[in-house]
Design an enzyme around this catalytic site. Structure first.
Site, PDB file in Angstrom:
ATOM      1  N   LYS A  44      -2.424 -25.660  11.206  1.00 36.59           N
ATOM      2  CA  LYS A  44      -2.689 -24.369  11.883  1.00 36.59           C
ATOM      3  C   LYS A  44      -4.241 -24.458  12.069  1.00 36.59           C
ATOM      4  O   LYS A  44      -4.978 -24.110  11.206  1.00 36.59           O
ATOM      5  CB  LYS A  44      -2.450 -23.057  11.214  1.00 36.59           C
ATOM      6  CG  LYS A  44      -2.740 -21.688  11.726  1.00 36.59           C
ATOM      7  CD  LYS A  44      -3.022 -20.582  10.989  1.00 36.59           C
ATOM      8  CE  LYS A  44      -4.470 -20.487  11.010  1.00 36.59           C
ATOM      9  NZ  LYS A  44      -5.115 -20.160  12.377  1.00 36.59           N
TER      10      LYS A  44
ATOM     11  N   GLU B 196     -10.592 -26.606  -0.118  1.00 39.34           N
ATOM     12  CA  GLU B 196     -12.026 -26.887   0.212  1.00 39.34           C
ATOM     13  C   GLU B 196     -12.593 -25.606   0.592  1.00 39.34           C
ATOM     14  O   GLU B 196     -12.248 -25.332   1.936  1.00 39.34           O
ATOM     15  CB  GLU B 196     -11.863 -28.005   1.308  1.00 39.34           C
ATOM     16  CG  GLU B 196     -11.344 -29.306   0.938  1.00 39.34           C
ATOM     17  CD  GLU B 196     -12.270 -30.219  -0.262  1.00 39.34           C
ATOM     18  OE1 GLU B 196     -13.291 -29.715  -0.220  1.00 39.34           O
ATOM     19  OE2 GLU B 196     -11.706 -30.775  -0.745  1.00 39.34           O
TER      20      GLU B 196
ATOM     21  N   CYS C 276     -20.270 -26.397   5.602  1.00 45.78           N
ATOM     22  CA  CYS C 276     -19.901 -25.774   4.333  1.00 45.78           C
ATOM     23  C   CYS C 276     -20.760 -26.331   3.324  1.00 45.78           C
ATOM     24  O   CYS C 276     -21.245 -25.610   2.396  1.00 45.78           O
ATOM     25  CB  CYS C 276     -18.405 -26.329   3.890  1.00 45.78           C
ATOM     26  SG  CYS C 276     -18.173 -28.067   4.091  1.00 45.78           S
TER      27      CYS C 276
ATOM     28  N   GLU D 289     -22.599 -16.876   0.660  1.00 48.40           N
ATOM     29  CA  GLU D 289     -22.733 -18.039   2.073  1.00 48.40           C
ATOM     30  C   GLU D 289     -23.017 -17.179   3.315  1.00 48.40           C
ATOM     31  O   GLU D 289     -22.121 -16.255   3.776  1.00 48.40           O
ATOM     32  CB  GLU D 289     -21.434 -18.644   1.835  1.00 48.40           C
ATOM     33  CG  GLU D 289     -21.173 -19.789   2.942  1.00 48.40           C
ATOM     34  CD  GLU D 289     -19.854 -20.566   3.013  1.00 48.40           C
ATOM     35  OE1 GLU D 289     -18.917 -19.849   2.814  1.00 48.40           O
ATOM     36  OE2 GLU D 289     -19.944 -21.808   3.167  1.00 48.40           O
TER      37      GLU D 289
HETATM   38  P1  NAP Z   1     -11.730 -18.735   7.012  1.00 45.34           P
HETATM   39  O1  NAP Z   1     -12.038 -17.400   7.801  1.00 45.34           O
HETATM   40  O2  NAP Z   1     -11.445 -18.734   5.830  1.00 45.34           O
HETATM   41  O3  NAP Z   1     -10.284 -19.357   7.921  1.00 45.34           O
HETATM   42  C1  NAP Z   1      -9.941 -20.661   7.770  1.00 45.34           C
HETATM   43  C2  NAP Z   1      -8.439 -20.689   8.089  1.00 45.34           C
HETATM   44  O4  NAP Z   1      -7.854 -19.807   7.203  1.00 45.34           O
HETATM   45  C3  NAP Z   1      -8.605 -20.279   9.548  1.00 45.34           C
HETATM   46  O5  NAP Z   1      -7.405 -21.042  10.194  1.00 45.34           O
HETATM   47  C4  NAP Z   1      -7.829 -19.070   9.450  1.00 45.34           C
HETATM   48  O6  NAP Z   1      -7.345 -18.579  10.739  1.00 45.34           O
HETATM   49  C5  NAP Z   1      -6.985 -19.195   8.428  1.00 45.34           C
HETATM   50  N1  NAP Z   1      -6.780 -17.785   7.584  1.00 45.34           N
HETATM   51  C6  NAP Z   1      -7.472 -16.701   7.806  1.00 45.34           C
HETATM   52  N2  NAP Z   1      -6.741 -15.790   7.100  1.00 45.34           N
HETATM   53  C7  NAP Z   1      -5.464 -16.183   6.621  1.00 45.34           C
HETATM   54  C8  NAP Z   1      -4.562 -15.870   5.747  1.00 45.34           C
HETATM   55  N3  NAP Z   1      -4.285 -14.410   5.384  1.00 45.34           N
HETATM   56  N4  NAP Z   1      -3.455 -16.619   5.512  1.00 45.34           N
HETATM   57  C9  NAP Z   1      -3.376 -17.947   5.905  1.00 45.34           C
HETATM   58  N5  NAP Z   1      -4.732 -18.360   6.788  1.00 45.34           N
HETATM   59  C10 NAP Z   1      -5.688 -17.666   6.887  1.00 45.34           C
HETATM   60  O7  NAP Z   1     -12.970 -19.748   7.281  1.00 45.34           O
HETATM   61  P2  NAP Z   1     -13.812 -19.965   8.736  1.00 45.34           P
HETATM   62  O8  NAP Z   1     -14.534 -18.642   8.733  1.00 45.34           O
HETATM   63  O9  NAP Z   1     -12.819 -20.597   9.602  1.00 45.34           O
HETATM   64  O10 NAP Z   1     -14.673 -21.084   8.311  1.00 45.34           O
HETATM   65  C11 NAP Z   1     -15.828 -21.149   7.537  1.00 45.34           C
HETATM   66  C12 NAP Z   1     -15.530 -21.453   6.143  1.00 45.34           C
HETATM   67  O11 NAP Z   1     -14.920 -22.661   5.849  1.00 45.34           O
HETATM   68  C13 NAP Z   1     -16.916 -21.291   5.430  1.00 45.34           C
HETATM   69  O12 NAP Z   1     -16.647 -20.502   4.202  1.00 45.34           O
HETATM   70  C14 NAP Z   1     -17.133 -22.736   5.137  1.00 45.34           C
HETATM   71  O13 NAP Z   1     -18.126 -22.843   3.795  1.00 45.34           O
HETATM   72  C15 NAP Z   1     -15.436 -23.415   4.753  1.00 45.34           C
HETATM   73  N6  NAP Z   1     -15.734 -24.748   5.028  1.00 45.34           N
HETATM   74  C16 NAP Z   1     -15.378 -25.464   3.747  1.00 45.34           C
HETATM   75  C17 NAP Z   1     -15.350 -27.014   3.701  1.00 45.34           C
HETATM   76  C18 NAP Z   1     -15.321 -27.729   2.872  1.00 45.34           C
HETATM   77  O14 NAP Z   1     -14.976 -28.911   2.897  1.00 45.34           O
HETATM   78  N7  NAP Z   1     -15.381 -27.209   1.578  1.00 45.34           N
HETATM   79  C19 NAP Z   1     -15.540 -27.294   5.074  1.00 45.34           C
HETATM   80  C20 NAP Z   1     -15.702 -26.704   6.173  1.00 45.34           C
HETATM   81  C21 NAP Z   1     -15.581 -25.293   6.293  1.00 45.34           C
HETATM   82  P3  NAP Z   1      -7.726 -17.631  11.777  1.00 45.34           P
HETATM   83  O15 NAP Z   1      -8.891 -18.391  12.479  1.00 45.34           O
HETATM   84  O16 NAP Z   1      -6.725 -17.043  12.544  1.00 45.34           O
HETATM   85  O17 NAP Z   1      -8.535 -16.444  11.040  1.00 45.34           O
END
Ligand code: NAP
Length: 536
Positions: A194, A269, A303, A404
């Site tokens: 997804k 992650e 991240c 963050e």
């Molecule tokens: P996010 O808002 O947490 O969303 C990540 C994924 O989860 C998206 O596909 C999102 O779908 C989905 N999601 C949201 N709510 C959900 C729920 N209730 N149930 C299941 N899935 C759900 O993160 P983002 O804004 O896309 O990305 C930025 C974040 O990712 C930052 O915090 C960054 O640090 C982190 N990140 C971490 C790493 C690592 O390796 N540690 C790497 C890259 C990014 P939707 O798009 O439909 O909301």
């Protein structure tokens, strides 16, 4: 839309709206509700077309197909070498299509084309190749001796887990899809991805490449749609054995809680607030360039972005002066221009969020040393741009040093001595990454050892190798991606015990139990079966 049309749209780079389809159970499908989402190029506001807003029903169909592809095969029962051949073909196809994929990544995620080309595409092909090699290099079956049970031996087998769901964020869409699908499929699992709602296009392209490489039907699906709808099914469906999630810590908590209802394996992650520590003996030119690269690559939307810069208090003003001088030279621009260093934020919502943090920084008394506003250029007005922003005199109790931000905002925090620098570095809930800058590698290593993070660069930043594990301490994650540990996250371990007939067996059958003439022996005595108790 046929897969070839998707490729054509990716290659053309035109602004003609396209109708993209999800890849479910080996077919390119619209949402069962017919609903779609419009995708916008964050750099110029142009439409990229629509993707299906898939429903719970669509997500269930993808899980059911993955379940069947796992339970009935052939993917899990192929020889590792045969699976590796499919992954290697995908790696080759990524390379062959790298120009069109880089353009698509740039247009969908708002990433400068130089970064998509040199960073994302090169790594995606290389990492898929690495996962193909891992499939053939691990020990799938190993004989072990069991000296505690004379005359017996064991076989330890590594087996795939089953159906693996991969939920990915918007900032590195293709690479994250490779990190989920690559090891899951290499290990013999089937997989449902997804992608983030904002950036699903290169993940759909990856599915097309797997289809072309001959992956069996149902072994990989890509379901576009929201976290609440599609994500929820992946977290709660009993047919899913494992969830690998990359995203924010906040959503990660929900993912863990929901996955617990069916005790799924999880790899998490999550977010970061990485500290970049300049030690007093660092080469300042190198450290300042590293600090700017650490925070402003992909406009701070990585991240591991080095969003906190820890500097000796006596050097703060000259370091900030150099940071500002060089930040002025960062070329903000349209993402399809190869000269652009920094592009826009991914969406208007993200820009507004980051601007909120800038305001907090000002309100809480940090010194705004550079940027803090939108670039005033007519060619950038339709994009979600922000100038590189540098705050100095930041203290650890400020929001901009604890949370963050995920944008181009650097918080420079002065420290008195190295012990205090380590304490500040470890003072957030996160533990993803960090860096230490020093002319003395041994000294830098001693500081690095004290940081509670999964990665520490010494005199470098952002360098990513598939040969070493990557992941977070504390609330930055659970488990590891990349390196040999990446495959472990997608495998079960089974023990086969080859016995010779335990002395307990006749008792279990109710046979030849000698009558016990005496009262039971006091505890601590040797049991009738010898000193070794049976396995539980
Ligand atoms: P996010 O808002 O947490 O969303 C990540 C994924 O989860 C998206 O596909 C999102 O779908 C989905 N999601 C949201 N709510 C959900 C729920 N209730 N149930 C299941 N899935 C759900 O993160 P983002 O804004 O896309 O990305 C930025 C974040 O990712 C930052 O915090 C960054 O640090 C982190 N990140 C971490 C790493 C690592 O390796 N540690 C790497 C890259 C990014 P939707 O798009 O439909 O909301």
């Amino acid at each position: 839309m046929a897969a070839s049309d998707i490729q054509a749209s990716a290659s053309s780079g035109t602004s003609t709206p396209k109708v993209w389809k999800a890849f479910i159970a080996g077919e390119w499908r619209a949402s069962s509700s017919g609903a779609t989402s419009l995708l916008i190029d964050p750099s110029n506001g142009e439409s990229l077309g629509t993707v299906p807003k898939c429903t719970k029903h669509d997500a269930k169909a993808a899980v059911d197909a993955a379940r069947e592809a796992f339970d009935k095969g052939p993917w899990p029962t192929l020889k590792p070498k045969e699976r590796a051949q499919v992954l290697q073909k995908v790696s080759d196809l990524i390379t062959a299509n790298s120009e069109s994929l880089a353009l698509l990544e740039t247009r969908n995620a708002g990433k400068p084309i130089r970064q998509s080309t040199l960073f994302d595409l090169g790594l995606a092909a290389e990492h898929m190749h690495y996962f193909a090699e891992l499939a053939t290099s691990i020990r799938w079956r190993q004989k072990v001796s069991q000296p505690d049970y004379e005359g017996t031996f064991g076989i330890v087998r590594r087996e795939p887990l089953g159906v693996c769901a991969g939920i990915t964020p918007w900032n590195l869409p293709l690479l994250m899809a490779v990190w989920k699908a690559g090891p899951a499929l290499a290990a013999g699992n089937t997989c449902v991805l997804k992608p983030a709602s904002l950036t699903p296009l290169t993940t759909l392209e990856l599915a097309r490449l797997f289809e072309e490489a001959g992956l069996p039907k149902g072994a990989l699906s890509v379901v576009t749609g929201s976290g609440e709808e599609v994500g929820d099914v992946l977290l709660t469906h009993p047919g899913v054995d494992k969830v690998s999630f990359t995203g924010s810590t906040e959503v990660g908590r929900t993912v863990l809680a929901k996955s617990a209802s069916t005790v799924k394996r999880t790899t998490m992650e999550l977010g970061g607030k990485s500290a970049n520590i300049i030690l007093p003996d660092a080469d300042l030119d190198q450290a300042v360039d590293g600090a700017l690269f650490g925070i402003f690559l992909h406009a701070g939307q990585l991240c591991e972005s080095g969003s906190r810069l820890l500097v000796p208090v006596k050097d703060q003003s000259r370091i900030v002066q150099r940071l500002v001088e060089r930040a002025r030279r960062i070329r903000i621009g349209l993402t399809q221009d190869f000269e652009t260093d920094m592009g826009p934020l991914v969406s208007e919502g993200q820009r507004t969020r980051v601007e909120g943090y800038i305001q907090w920084g000002i309100d809480q008394g940090a010194k705004l040393s550079f940027g803090g506003n939108r670039p005033d250029r007519p060619d950038l007005r339709k994009g979600h741009y922000l100038r590189p922003t540098i705050f100095s005199d930041v203290s650890t109790d400020m929001k901009i040093s604890q949370e963050e931000i995920f944008g181009p905002v650097l918080a420079v925090i002065p420290y008195q001595n190295v012990d205090q620098a380590v304490e500040i570095a470890n003072s957030t809930i996160f533990g993803l990454a960090g860096a230490v800058w020093s002319e003395n590698e041994r000294k830098a290593e001693r500081v690095a050892e004290r940081l509670r993070t999964g990665t520490v660069w010494i005199n470098d930043y952002h360098m990513l190798t598939c040969h070493a594990p990557r992941g977070g301490y504390k609330q930055s994650g659970i488990g590891r991606e990349l390196g040999e540990l990446a495959l472990d996250e997608y495998l079960e371990t089974k023990h086969l015990f080859f016995g010779k007939g335990s002395p307990l067996i006749p008792i279990a059958r109710g046979l030849v139990i000698p009558p016990d003439p005496e009262p039971a022996a006091p505890s601590g005595g040797t049991s009738a079966t010898g000193p070794n108790p049976p396995s539980p």
